[in-house]
Design an enzyme around this catalytic site. Structure first.
Site, PDB file in Angstrom:
ATOM      1  N   CYS A  24       1.400   1.286   7.898  1.00  0.00           N
ATOM      2  CA  CYS A  24       0.576   1.602   6.723  1.00  0.00           C
ATOM      3  C   CYS A  24      -0.751   2.220   7.139  1.00  0.00           C
ATOM      4  O   CYS A  24      -1.278   3.083   6.431  1.00  0.00           O
ATOM      5  CB  CYS A  24       0.357   0.367   5.868  1.00  0.00           C
ATOM      6  SG  CYS A  24       1.830  -0.084   4.922  1.00  0.00           S
TER       7      CYS A  24
ATOM      8  N   GLU B  72       0.826  -1.214   0.000  1.00  0.00           N
ATOM      9  CA  GLU B  72       0.000   0.000   0.000  1.00  0.00           C
ATOM     10  C   GLU B  72       0.856   1.257   0.000  1.00  0.00           C
ATOM     11  O   GLU B  72       0.526   2.242  -0.652  1.00  0.00           O
ATOM     12  CB  GLU B  72      -1.016  -0.003   1.150  1.00  0.00           C
ATOM     13  CG  GLU B  72      -0.465  -0.311   2.513  1.00  0.00           C
ATOM     14  CD  GLU B  72      -0.408  -1.808   2.835  1.00  0.00           C
ATOM     15  OE1 GLU B  72       0.303  -2.538   2.123  1.00  0.00           O
ATOM     16  OE2 GLU B  72      -1.028  -2.217   3.833  1.00  0.00           O
TER      17      GLU B  72
HETATM   18 ZN   LIG Z   1       2.510  -2.031   5.902  1.00  0.00          ZN
END
Ligand SMILES: [Zn+2]
Length: 122
Positions: free
Chosen positions: A86, A55
């Site tokens: 993330c 991501e």
């Molecule tokens: Zn991550």
């Protein structure tokens, strides 16, 4: 594009992951407000902390190649549950929806602030 289609794009992208250490390939597909999809994969490194998640790779592409900024994205689909770091990125870039395969194999959808409540802001 539906969230299901976006998740299919993430699954297809995962085949390009570079994950020789964990053998855990992850794909992400990031939908921006212009309808463009940015794909990313995890890219590992022998020095483990230097690897990058799928991501963050997708967001990095959108920023690097098109100057996208927080608020420019509708949704992201990920083939695994996003890690803590993330989740901070997903909050920062103000995504509306995070669609991911959870630890039970189900595809679920959450808002970023549900995934990281009381988030750090500068
Ligand atoms: Zn991550």
């Amino acid at each position: 594009m539906t969230d299901g289609e976006l998740h299919e794009r993430a699954q297809a992208a995962a085949a390009r992951a570079y994950a020789p250490y964990s053998n855990f390939s992850v794909g992400a597909a990031l939908l921006d407000r212009d309808g463009r999809v940015w794909e990313g994969v995890n890219v590992e490194n022998a020095a483990y902390p230097l690897g990058i998640c799928a991501e963050r790779a997708a967001i990095g592409r959108a920023v690097s190649e098109a100057g996208r900024r927080p608020g420019d994205f509708e949704a992201i689909a990920i083939t695994a549950s996003p890690c803590g770091g993330c989740r901070q990125w997903l909050v920062e870039f103000r995504l509306e929806r995070v669609v991911y395969t959870d630890n039970h194999g189900r595809i679920v959808t959450h808002a970023p602030d549900e995934l990281l409540p009381d988030t750090f802001v500068l």
